[in-house]
Each structure stands twice: as structure tokens, then as C-alpha cells.
Write a protein that holds these residues in place. Structure first.
Motif, PDB file in Angstrom:
ATOM      1  N   THR A   4     -15.658 -13.373   4.423  1.00 26.47           N
ATOM      2  CA  THR A   4     -15.735 -14.832   4.416  1.00 26.47           C
ATOM      3  C   THR A   4     -15.234 -15.408   5.731  1.00 26.47           C
ATOM      4  O   THR A   4     -14.100 -15.152   6.140  1.00 26.47           O
ATOM      5  CB  THR A   4     -14.904 -15.412   3.261  1.00 26.47           C
ATOM      6  OG1 THR A   4     -15.351 -14.839   2.040  1.00 26.47           O
ATOM      7  CG2 THR A   4     -15.047 -16.925   3.204  1.00 26.47           C
ATOM      8  N   TYR A   5     -16.081 -16.181   6.402  1.00 25.69           N
ATOM      9  CA  TYR A   5     -15.671 -16.802   7.657  1.00 25.69           C
ATOM     10  C   TYR A   5     -16.178 -18.236   7.786  1.00 25.69           C
ATOM     11  O   TYR A   5     -15.907 -18.892   8.790  1.00 25.69           O
ATOM     12  CB  TYR A   5     -16.181 -15.969   8.846  1.00 25.69           C
ATOM     13  CG  TYR A   5     -17.693 -15.923   8.960  1.00 25.69           C
ATOM     14  CD1 TYR A   5     -18.382 -16.917   9.647  1.00 25.69           C
ATOM     15  CD2 TYR A   5     -18.438 -14.922   8.363  1.00 25.69           C
ATOM     16  CE1 TYR A   5     -19.769 -16.893   9.740  1.00 25.69           C
ATOM     17  CE2 TYR A   5     -19.806 -14.889   8.459  1.00 25.69           C
ATOM     18  CZ  TYR A   5     -20.467 -15.874   9.146  1.00 25.69           C
ATOM     19  OH  TYR A   5     -21.833 -15.865   9.234  1.00 25.69           O
ATOM     20  N   CYS A   6     -16.924 -18.715   6.786  1.00 26.25           N
ATOM     21  CA  CYS A   6     -17.440 -20.084   6.861  1.00 26.25           C
ATOM     22  C   CYS A   6     -17.573 -20.630   5.446  1.00 26.25           C
ATOM     23  O   CYS A   6     -17.545 -19.865   4.474  1.00 26.25           O
ATOM     24  CB  CYS A   6     -18.781 -20.129   7.594  1.00 26.25           C
ATOM     25  SG  CYS A   6     -20.136 -19.335   6.723  1.00 26.25           S
ATOM     26  N   TYR A  12     -25.499 -26.056   4.367  1.00 26.18           N
ATOM     27  CA  TYR A  12     -24.801 -26.549   5.551  1.00 26.18           C
ATOM     28  C   TYR A  12     -23.554 -27.324   5.128  1.00 26.18           C
ATOM     29  O   TYR A  12     -23.635 -28.388   4.517  1.00 26.18           O
ATOM     30  CB  TYR A  12     -25.687 -27.449   6.422  1.00 26.18           C
ATOM     31  CG  TYR A  12     -24.915 -27.916   7.649  1.00 26.18           C
ATOM     32  CD1 TYR A  12     -24.637 -27.038   8.681  1.00 26.18           C
ATOM     33  CD2 TYR A  12     -24.415 -29.209   7.737  1.00 26.18           C
ATOM     34  CE1 TYR A  12     -23.891 -27.420   9.775  1.00 26.18           C
ATOM     35  CE2 TYR A  12     -23.666 -29.610   8.838  1.00 26.18           C
ATOM     36  CZ  TYR A  12     -23.403 -28.712   9.856  1.00 26.18           C
ATOM     37  OH  TYR A  12     -22.652 -29.099  10.937  1.00 26.18           O
ATOM     38  N   ARG A  14     -19.755 -28.265   6.962  1.00 26.45           N
ATOM     39  CA  ARG A  14     -18.888 -28.107   8.116  1.00 26.45           C
ATOM     40  C   ARG A  14     -17.486 -27.709   7.673  1.00 26.45           C
ATOM     41  O   ARG A  14     -16.949 -28.249   6.697  1.00 26.45           O
ATOM     42  CB  ARG A  14     -18.837 -29.420   8.910  1.00 26.45           C
ATOM     43  CG  ARG A  14     -18.139 -29.240  10.245  1.00 26.45           C
ATOM     44  CD  ARG A  14     -18.373 -30.391  11.180  1.00 26.45           C
ATOM     45  NE  ARG A  14     -17.293 -30.435  12.150  1.00 26.45           N
ATOM     46  CZ  ARG A  14     -16.781 -31.528  12.673  1.00 26.45           C
ATOM     47  NH1 ARG A  14     -17.287 -32.702  12.333  1.00 26.45           N
ATOM     48  NH2 ARG A  14     -15.801 -31.470  13.538  1.00 26.45           N
ATOM     49  N   ARG A  15     -16.927 -26.730   8.348  1.00 27.84           N
ATOM     50  CA  ARG A  15     -15.564 -26.297   8.065  1.00 27.84           C
ATOM     51  C   ARG A  15     -14.610 -27.467   8.264  1.00 27.84           C
ATOM     52  O   ARG A  15     -14.619 -28.122   9.300  1.00 27.84           O
ATOM     53  CB  ARG A  15     -15.194 -25.152   9.000  1.00 27.84           C
ATOM     54  CG  ARG A  15     -13.720 -24.731   8.992  1.00 27.84           C
ATOM     55  CD  ARG A  15     -13.515 -23.589   9.962  1.00 27.84           C
ATOM     56  NE  ARG A  15     -12.130 -23.194  10.104  1.00 27.84           N
ATOM     57  CZ  ARG A  15     -11.319 -23.592  11.087  1.00 27.84           C
ATOM     58  NH1 ARG A  15     -11.781 -24.429  12.025  1.00 27.84           N
ATOM     59  NH2 ARG A  15     -10.067 -23.176  11.161  1.00 27.84           N
ATOM     60  N   ARG A 222     -15.643 -15.797  14.317  1.00 26.09           N
ATOM     61  CA  ARG A 222     -15.704 -15.535  12.872  1.00 26.09           C
ATOM     62  C   ARG A 222     -14.430 -14.845  12.399  1.00 26.09           C
ATOM     63  O   ARG A 222     -13.853 -15.207  11.366  1.00 26.09           O
ATOM     64  CB  ARG A 222     -16.917 -14.659  12.561  1.00 26.09           C
ATOM     65  CG  ARG A 222     -18.263 -15.340  12.717  1.00 26.09           C
ATOM     66  CD  ARG A 222     -19.374 -14.313  12.555  1.00 26.09           C
ATOM     67  NE  ARG A 222     -20.704 -14.913  12.532  1.00 26.09           N
ATOM     68  CZ  ARG A 222     -21.829 -14.220  12.487  1.00 26.09           C
ATOM     69  NH1 ARG A 222     -21.781 -12.885  12.476  1.00 26.09           N
ATOM     70  NH2 ARG A 222     -22.996 -14.823  12.458  1.00 26.09           N
ATOM     71  N   VAL A 225     -11.389 -17.225  12.197  1.00 23.89           N
ATOM     72  CA  VAL A 225     -11.359 -18.061  10.990  1.00 23.89           C
ATOM     73  C   VAL A 225     -10.898 -17.232   9.796  1.00 23.89           C
ATOM     74  O   VAL A 225     -10.074 -17.680   8.982  1.00 23.89           O
ATOM     75  CB  VAL A 225     -12.747 -18.674  10.722  1.00 23.89           C
ATOM     76  CG1 VAL A 225     -12.760 -19.407   9.387  1.00 23.89           C
ATOM     77  CG2 VAL A 225     -13.134 -19.628  11.847  1.00 23.89           C
ATOM     78  N   LEU A 262     -22.710 -20.432  15.704  1.00 22.58           N
ATOM     79  CA  LEU A 262     -21.503 -20.873  15.003  1.00 22.58           C
ATOM     80  C   LEU A 262     -21.690 -22.251  14.374  1.00 22.58           C
ATOM     81  O   LEU A 262     -21.256 -22.495  13.241  1.00 22.58           O
ATOM     82  CB  LEU A 262     -20.317 -20.872  15.966  1.00 22.58           C
ATOM     83  CG  LEU A 262     -19.946 -19.486  16.510  1.00 22.58           C
ATOM     84  CD1 LEU A 262     -18.991 -19.608  17.682  1.00 22.58           C
ATOM     85  CD2 LEU A 262     -19.336 -18.618  15.416  1.00 22.58           C
ATOM     86  N   ASP A 265     -23.272 -22.352  10.927  1.00 20.29           N
ATOM     87  CA  ASP A 265     -22.409 -22.043   9.790  1.00 20.29           C
ATOM     88  C   ASP A 265     -21.262 -23.038   9.639  1.00 20.29           C
ATOM     89  O   ASP A 265     -20.285 -22.764   8.932  1.00 20.29           O
ATOM     90  CB  ASP A 265     -21.853 -20.628   9.928  1.00 20.29           C
ATOM     91  CG  ASP A 265     -22.886 -19.563   9.596  1.00 20.29           C
ATOM     92  OD1 ASP A 265     -23.798 -19.847   8.787  1.00 20.29           O
ATOM     93  OD2 ASP A 265     -22.804 -18.447  10.134  1.00 20.29           O
ATOM     94  N   GLY A 266     -21.370 -24.180  10.307  1.00 20.59           N
ATOM     95  CA  GLY A 266     -20.377 -25.231  10.126  1.00 20.59           C
ATOM     96  C   GLY A 266     -19.096 -25.035  10.894  1.00 20.59           C
ATOM     97  O   GLY A 266     -18.092 -25.705  10.613  1.00 20.59           O
ATOM     98  N   LEU A 267     -19.087 -24.135  11.877  1.00 21.00           N
ATOM     99  CA  LEU A 267     -17.886 -23.890  12.672  1.00 21.00           C
ATOM    100  C   LEU A 267     -17.961 -24.652  13.988  1.00 21.00           C
ATOM    101  O   LEU A 267     -19.016 -24.726  14.612  1.00 21.00           O
ATOM    102  CB  LEU A 267     -17.738 -22.395  12.957  1.00 21.00           C
ATOM    103  CG  LEU A 267     -17.694 -21.461  11.753  1.00 21.00           C
ATOM    104  CD1 LEU A 267     -17.494 -20.012  12.215  1.00 21.00           C
ATOM    105  CD2 LEU A 267     -16.600 -21.861  10.777  1.00 21.00           C
TER     106      LEU A 267
END
Length: 697
Positions: A4-6, A12, A14-15, A222, A225, A262, A265-267
Motif C-alpha cells: 500500500t502506497y496510495c 482517483y 489525492r493523498r 512510493r 509513503v 505519481l 495515484d494521488g501523490l
């Protein structure tokens, strides 16, 4: 393994990071993704720095970074700030610090944010191999923390934000000794500093994991996070950037591959695009990347979550490769599908592994990813037209010559090319045209899902078939599994394109389907610049995860245009395809230049020097040359380069082989010649061939 990173791999989102105040313009939290860049004028030139800053702000910069390599430059930041405020410019200023804690501690009292590099802030980078015991390693960490602690306390006292910015190429000898030259080493380098910040109850921190290698850069962000969450640390904002991306098209493509992957994926909470150009040119590129996500959640169509059952109908017949790509209204809707789960992700997001595929002709297996070019809109094709796909015809020699950007496949649709194609170029036609022409062995058919499901006749070696996520039903997967000639052309009409195609790859992986896949993206009504950035993001993001055995790009069918315009468009898409493959480090077809974007430390004209070196070396396929304006951005930042050209003094250049300095003080006028001599010694130099201008008699 926790992958898990996002927030989501299929939706979609955003983090949500911690908000950090930087002057009057906060970053992170619910704030927009911010744009920033860095001045290139000598910091001691107060008026020059002010004028350039004003131009950068006008171009869209919301933060402006200025180098402060020593105490005198740090002190002059006050004069620059005063003049900017006198002119009504309140843009937050960021001091860029390397090596000099005293300069950082002074700058932190003046500007709104300081950037420190943990690899060279009180640590050392001498390219020494040192064996540390646990005790000696811990003692060294304690020493560095005590040197870093005063800066943290000053920043907390003055309300100054900080970026802890790790660079791949400037990891300290200590970090390299324990973690190697890895994304994990980059992350741990930053976390050592971050843990001290939290001990001091200081949280106005932004983090970055920059590299010129896009695979390393994406993996490091990734992993960062994931580690923040694993250790229970604050969700700090992320500064995104591909360091030393280069110039022109290559620099933009490389930036989009790394940064765009990135953002998908919302990062990311702020973006800096590092081009070897004036800083005013960087902000519009960063803004173009960011703006794509402004309404992404509203525009995106639902994507089947990981773990959902296969129960989708086949897409209807009638897809078209010629217009906006194969499209279908058939799409699964889910109301109670399981959420994304780490266990369902069949790839390692923190380490590159190419998807294992069967070899079909020259696709898949151990072959490099292939480039297919769509020429189906041309009413007629002549020998000279193939120049647009990298195959040059000489009437004098009556033969073709392929350059390093020569396409592998030519899609001609309903109108097959009326002459024999050169070796190395294969033709793909619509299934109906293949049948009408008598099922020619030298033509390869492309079929819609419906045609493929019911086809009685197929090519004995290679058949292309269109698929999207919706069409990957259990029966379709079974048919693919049993067909050793099938190559999938994978497409989507979803605005959230890269994640949907990635989701389709996951379906193939989880069901043991090893057919090669060509990634197909179509871009309606976009400018060439948007097409460049969007394609680099959509295709590059997949390639970075080892997904994809080829690429074919198309633009929407436009109103009637002259043939020359179509050929120019085809040429641009062909070059873009090769550029994306190179930026993702999956197919090296040209020289790569890792050149820094210039700053106040630069000791020569970077743009002019890069152009000069490019003119002499742009025929060296796959060779990576680092061009760095100063020793700070020297052996460290060009970590992936085969050779380096680094400014070390006024009119003096150091030449590197990898990260080893070979010649320390070469006069600038002789440096390029001596760089070429170094390549000759290594057997890497070849003379540039004089290619006859191709013409048709």
C-alpha cells in the motif's frame, strides 16, 4: 508484503497530507498542488535575482527557490526578499542548502522555507567504502543529528518550513554502506532527519525523493509513503521532481514519466520540473501536468476494483482504430465490489520486474518493447513517406536505411502499403482487409474482440486483438491463454486511463495470461504539448511497473489536413513513443543527457554547453552523459551517467567515468574533445556516419 502506497489503485483520490505553512501560501492538506522552480542567476546579483523571480512568478511559480551555498549568499537572501516585497511580490522564498549548516541556520531566519539534502548536510560523500559496525553507525547518526538539531530549532522558532530532499546520486557513504544505491537508502536517509524533527515537535516538513532515473524516483516516493505509514509518522507533503531531466522534448517526457506516474495515484503536493532551460519555461510544464488532475475524479469512469469477479460481456463489434481508438459502451458497474487490497496487487511497486510473457514473433519474451505507428489516415503512401516512421529511402542506392528511431510495426488499416516494406518494418492491417487480400503471410491482422471470438481464419504466426478491461471476461481470457499467436492491443476510453489499463494488466497477471501487450492510447483534441505529457504519463507509468511490450499512439481524426501535416504528426508520435520507452529505461535508442537545470552555482552556460555536447555525441545510442554546472550537482546528481562533464571552476571542467573523476581541471575549450577521447579509450566512441539525404527519384 504491504504494497500500500496510495489511497487507491483504481479510483482517483489525492493523498491527504499534513498542511504545511510556507509564508502565506500553505502546501498539502486540501490546498491545490503547487508549482515551483529555482532561479539561475548568481545569488549575489540582487537585482538579477529579483527580476528573474518576478518573471518566474508571472509564468506561474508559487514558490521560488534560490541557492545559498555559503553564508554570504544566505545573507543576501535578505536583500533579495526586501526588494521583492518593495515591488509588491510576496512569493515565498526557499533557500537551497548543500554542505553548509551555517548558511542554512542563517537562511532559516530570513526566508519562508529551507531545503536541505541529508546526503551532504553534515554527512559526507567521498565515494569511500566504509565498513560500519552497529555502534559506529549509530555514533555517526548521533553526530549528524546534533549538527542538524540547531536548524530544526531555528525553523520552529521562526515559523520556517523545511524540505528534507534526498537525491539518489548524493547518498552519503554511510547510507550506501548499509543500504546500497537503492530507493530504501534514499528513504532511510530522509527518515533519519525526519525522526529528529518529530522529537523536537517540529512538523512543518516537506519530503522529496528525487532521481534522474525515473524507475528509482517512483519506487522511492512510493516506499517513502509506505514507510511513513508503517512507522506511524505524520503524512508529510511530497515535493515531486525528476532531477536533472534535461532539455526540450526529452526533458519534458522524462519529467512526465516520473511526476505524472505519481500524480496518477494521488501523490504529490508540489511539483518542480527540472529542465535545462530558463526557469520561466519550467512552470508551464509543471502546471500542465497538474491541471490534468483538477477534475479527474469527476471525469473518471468507475474501474472494477481489485478482487472483483469476472462477469463482463464482450464489447460489441465495430471498434475503430482510426478515430478515437476502439471504444465500447459496455462497462461493468459495481456497487458492492471489494475494495483494493494489497494481496490482490500482482506486482512489486517498490522494485522493477518486467511482466513475464511468451514470445510472439519479436514481441514479448526478452525483446525490447516495440513501437507501432498508425499511418491508416494517409490516402496514399510513397517510399519517402516512411521517413516519418524512421525508415529512410535513398533513390541513389535504391534501398532503405533505418535510423535508431525506426518503428517496428506499421498499421495501415484498410489500405495496405502498395510496395515492399524495408527489413525490420512489419505491416498490420484490419482483419477484413487481411481476408480480402487473400490472408497474406507478410501482413498481420488486427481483430476486434468480436472478430477474434468468432474468427475462423487467423495468421499462423501473429494476430493482434483489441481488448479493454471490460472485454477481459473469463471466456476471453481462456481464448487468449490457448492462443500462442495472440498479442493484445490494450486500450481505454476512461479519463483515468493509466490506472484502468494497469487494472487490466492485473487481470492478466492474476489469471496467468502471458500474451504480450501493446499499450494503445488515443488523444482527442489536444495540443502537441499536452499529447506529449499525457502519453508520457499514461504509457510511462505502466512501463515503470514492467507492464507493456510495445506502444502505439494516435490522435483523433481531425478535419482534412495536408499530407505533409499528417506526416509531421506521425513523425512526432513515432519520436514520442521512442522517447517514452527511453525515459522509462525500457529501450535505449539514443544518447541520454542528464543535465541539471542550472542555478546560481552554475559555472558555465548550461544550455549552450549541452547543445554543443549534444551536437558532437547525439549518435551514441544508449550512452548516458551527465552535464553538471557545479560540483554540488556533479558526481552525485549524475549517478546513472556513463560519463560526466562537471564545472569545477571558472573555465575549468572535471571529466568523470561513472562517479570516478578521471581529469580534474580541463580547460573548457578542450573539455569536449577530451571527453570524446575518454570514450575512445573505453571503446564507446563511434564516428558519426554521414547519411545521404533520402529522396525518391
Amino acid at each position: 508484503m504491504n504494497k500500500t502506497y496510495c489511497p487507491s489503485l483504481t479510483e482517483y483520490k489525492r493523498r491527504l497530507s499534513r498542511e504545511v505553512k510556507i509564508g502565506d501560501l500553505p502546501m498539502g492538506g486540501l490546498n491545490p498542488i503547487r508549482v515551483q522552480s529555482m532561479t539561475t542567476v548568481d545569488t549575489m546579483d540582487t537585482l538579477g535575482s529579483v527580476e528573474q523571480t518576478l518573471r518566474m512568478v508571472e509564468a506561474g511559480c508559487e514558490y521560488v527557490r534560490i541557492t545559498a551555498p555559503s553564508v554570504k549568499e544566505a545573507q543576501n537572501l535578505l536583500e533579495i526578499k526586501k526588494e521583492l516585497r518593495r515591488r509588491g511580490c510576496s512569493v515565498p522564498l526557499i533557500a537551497d542548502i548543500h554542505f553548509t549548516p551555517n548558511a542554512a541556520e542563517l537562511a532559516a531566519r530570513i526566508v519562508e522555507k529551507v531545503r536541505v539534502n541529508p546526503g551532504n548536510y553534515a554527512d559526507k560523500k567521498k565515494f569511500d567504502v566504509i565498513e560500519y559496525t552497529d555502534a559506529s553507525y549509530a555514533a555517526e547518526v548521533d553526530r549528524i543529528r546534533e549538527r542538524f538539531r540547531p536548524l530544526v530549532q531555528i525553523c520552529r522558532q521562526y515559523g520556517t518550513a523545511m524540505r528534507i530532499g534526498t537525491n539518489h546520486g548524493s547518498l552519503s557513504d554511510r547510507i550506501l554502506s548499509r543500504y546500497g544505491d537503492t530507493p530504501l537508502g534514499m528513504v532511510e536517509s530522509a527518515l533519519e532527519f525526519l525522526r529528529l524533527c518529530e522529537e523536537e515537535n517540529y512538523y512543518d516538513v516537506v519530503l522529496s525523493m528525487k532521481a534522474s532515473n525515473t524507475q528509482v524516483m517512483v519506487q522511492a516516493y512510493r516506499l517513502l509513503v509506505q514507510k511513513l505509514d508503517e512507522e506511524g509518522l505524520q503524512p508529510y507533503p511530497l515535493h515531486l521532481g525528476v532531477t536533472e531531466a534535461g532539455e526540450a522534448e526529452d526533458g519534458r517526457i522524462k519529467s512526465a514519466v516520473g511526476i505524472g506516474t505519481l500524480l496518477e495515484d494521488g501523490l504529490g503536493d508540489t511539483v518542480r520540473v527540472s529542465l535545462t532551460e530558463a526557469p520561466e519555461a519550467e512552470a508551464p510544464v509543471a502546471k500542465a501536468l497538474i491541471d490534468r488532475y483538477t477534475n479527474r475524479a469527476a471525469q473518471a469512469k468507475p474501474i472494477r476494483p481489485l478482487g472483483a469477479d469476472l462477469a463482463l460481456p464482450l464489447a460489441p463489434a465495430g471498434e475503430s482504430f482510426n478515430e478515437s481508438g476502439p471504444t465500447t459502451q459496455s462497462r461493468r458497474t459495481t456497487s458492492a465490489a471489494p475494495a483494493d487490497t494489497s494481496a490482490a496487487v500482482p506486482i512489486d511497486p517498490f522494485q522493477y520486474h518486467r511482466r513475464i510473457t511468451r514470445e510472439v514473433l519479436n514481441l514479448g519474451g526478452q525483446n525490447v518493447p516495440r513501437v507501432m505507428v498508425d499511418i491508416s489516415r494517409l490516402a496514399s503512401v510513397e517510399y519517402a513517406d516512411l521517413r516519418a516512421v524512421g525508415h529512410l529511402y535513398s533513390a541513389f542506392l535504391d534501398k532503405f536505411q533505418m535510423n535508431d528511431l525506426g518503428a517496428d510495426y506499421l498499421y495501415s488499416g484498410q489500405r495496405p502499403v502498395p510496395f515492399m516494406l524495408p527489413n525490420g518494418l512489419k505491416e498490420v492491417v484490419d482483419y477484413a482487409a487481411w481476408l480480402d487480400a487473400g490472408r497474406r503471410a507478410d501482413h498481420f491482422p488486427v481483430l476486434t474482440q468480436a472478430e477474434y471470438a468468432g474468427a475462423g481464419a487467423k495468421h499462423a504466426e501473429l494476430n493482434f486483438v483489441f481488448h479493454n478491461l471490460a472485454s477481459l471476461t473469463a471466456p476471453a481470457l481462456d481464448q487468449l491463454r490457448q492462443d500462442a499467436t495472440a498479442v493484445i492491443i490494450l486500450y481505454t476510453d476512461n479519463a483515468h486511463a493509466m490506472p484502468e489499463i494497469r487494472r487490466a494488466f492485473f487481470e492478466l497477471l492474476n489469471n496467468g495470461i502471458t500474451n504480450p501487450v501493446i499499450i494503445n492510447r488515443q488523444y482527442p483534441a489536444l495540443t502537441p504539448e499536452q499529447t506529449q505529457l499525457y502519453a508520457a504519463t499514461d504509457v510511462g507509468g505502466l512501463l515503470l511497473d514492467g507492464l507493456g511490450d510495445g506502444v502505439v499512439l494516435s490522435t483523433e481524426l481531425l478535419p482534412e489536413r495536408e499530407k505533409a501535416e499528417w506526416l509531421q504528426n506521425i513523425d512526432q508520435l513515432n519520436q514520442l513513443s521512442f522517447g517514452i520507452l527511453q525515459a522509462a529505461r525500457t529501450r535505449m535508442s539514443k544518447t541520454e543527457y542528464i543535465s541539471c537545470p542550472s542555478c546560481g552555482r552554475t559555472l558555465f552556460d548550461l544550455q549552450e554547453t549541452t547543445a554543443m555536447i549534444r551536437k558532437r555525441t547525439d549518435h551514441l545510442k544508449g550512452v548516458k552523459i551527465g552535464i553538471m554546472g557545479c560540483i554540488v550537482n556533479g558526481p552525485g546528481e549524475m549517478a546513472d551517467a556513463d560519463y560526466g562533464y562537471v564545472g569545477v571552476g571558472k573555465g575549468k571542467i572535471a571529466l568523470y567515468r561513472g562517479q570516478e573523476v578521471i581529469k580534474k581541471s580541463v580547460p573548457e575549450a578542450q573539455a569536449v574533445d577530451q571527453l570524446i577521447d575518454l570514450m575512445r579509450e573505453d571503446g564507446r566512441w563511434v564516428e558519426k556516419e554521414l547519411v545521404e539525404e533520402p529522396v525518391v527519384g
